[in-house]
Design an enzyme around this catalytic site. Structure first.
Site, mmCIF file in Angstrom:
data_model
loop_
_atom_site.group_PDB
_atom_site.id
_atom_site.type_symbol
_atom_site.label_atom_id
_atom_site.label_comp_id
_atom_site.label_asym_id
_atom_site.label_seq_id
_atom_site.Cartn_x
_atom_site.Cartn_y
_atom_site.Cartn_z
ATOM 1 N N SER A 1 0.848 -1.192 0.000
ATOM 2 C CA SER A 1 0.000 0.000 0.000
ATOM 3 C C SER A 1 0.878 1.234 0.000
ATOM 4 C CB SER A 1 -0.881 -0.011 1.261
ATOM 5 O OG SER A 1 -1.510 1.230 1.474
ATOM 6 N N TYR B 1 -2.327 -1.079 10.354
ATOM 7 C CA TYR B 1 -2.343 -1.306 8.907
ATOM 8 C C TYR B 1 -1.007 -0.910 8.278
ATOM 9 C CZ TYR B 1 -4.067 -1.049 4.072
ATOM 10 O OH TYR B 1 -4.253 -1.220 2.719
#
Length: 278
Positions: free
Chosen positions: A154, A167
């Site tokens: 990401s 995350y």
């Protein structure tokens, strides 16, 4: 178009979103596809997670694209379930050429407020799931002396992001794991890379709490108001963008044209990557 005729591709987290897009794109290029996803709702996750009916939709779309599809309900947190999924694919199709280790979850929380449960669910899915998947396909690819592995990281794997400590930790971890696996598997003709998307238009970012993170000043924030903020982070004039753009990047990494690309994290960020130093 990339020709994947005769290739077998595995996609984790393929029930919808980026995973579904990857599965359909791979099938469109001639690959047979095996897809797994979960049929459990974590208590820690604020959006609706995938159910078996989503896998059925993915399978129908893969077949419509011209590919054969195997679907398996599996929780990537459990290494035994991942191993069973990989073995089922090998038994069905006879080989494994491509892995898209894509399954992931997220929920907002500052580090000081992150519960043990949220930390475990995020780490075990986003990082543990990638590890379990790479480990499970490695023997098959080593025996073939060929393979393409692409893990989903990401833009959060490139920088710190407020409210996303768990995350972000997983997505940095994915890049480190990918680089190490690329070193260890390279001698067998296996490439290992990561994709780093920014804001992809999927169910994971289309819900009320997400929109309130971007516009807490509004009574009823929505996708449009979120995209207004996202456009300020992208150099290209877009907010969230279709998963197809990420799938096309994955297609490059599994193609013959990327035979010499390994250990790389490829940004698909509409220009957000201008923010990092290298």
């Amino acid at each position: 178009m990339t020709d994947l005729t005769g290739k077998v591709a595995l996609v984790t987290g393929g029930g919808r979103g980026q995973g579904r897009s990857h599965a359909v794109n791979l099938a469109r290029c001639g690959a047979s596809v095996a897809v797994c996803d979960i049929d459990v709702q974590y208590d820690t996750i604020p959006y609706d997670m995938t159910a078996d009916r989503d896998l059925d939709v993915t399978a129908a779309l893969v077949k419509e694209a011209g590919g054969e599809c195997l679907t398996v309900t599996a929780d990537v947190r459990d290494p035994r379930q991942v191993e069973a999924f990989v073995q089922a694919a090998a038994d069905r199709f006879g080989r494994i050429d491509i892995l898209s280790a894509n399954a992931g979850v997220w929920a907002p929380a500052q580090v000081k407020d992150t519960s043990d449960e949220l930390w475990r669910d995020t780490i075990d899915t986003n990082l543990g799931g990638v590890f379990h998947s790479i480990r499970a396909v490695a023997p098959h690819m080593i025996a073939q002396r060929s393979g393409r592995i692409v893990a989903t990281s990401s833009q959060c794997g490139r920088r710190g992001v407020q409210n996303l400590g768990a995350y972000t930790a997983t997505k940095w971890g994915v890049i480190g794991l990918v680089k190490t696996a690329a070193i260890e598997l390279g001698e067998f003709g296996i490439t290992v890379n990561a994709l780093c998307p920014s804001y992809v238009d999927t169910n994971m970012i289309n819900f009320d709490l997400y929109h309130r993170l971007f516009r807490p000043d509004l009574d009823e924030p929505n996708r449009e108001t979120s995209d207004d903020v996202l456009k300020t982070q992208h150099t290209l004039p877009v907010g969230s963008f279709p998963a197809q753009h990420v799938s096309d990047a994955l297609l490059y990494l599994v193609s013959d044209g990327a035979a010499m690309v390994s250990g790389t994290a490829l940004d698909v960020t509409a220009g957000m990557s201008t923010l990092w130093s290298a």
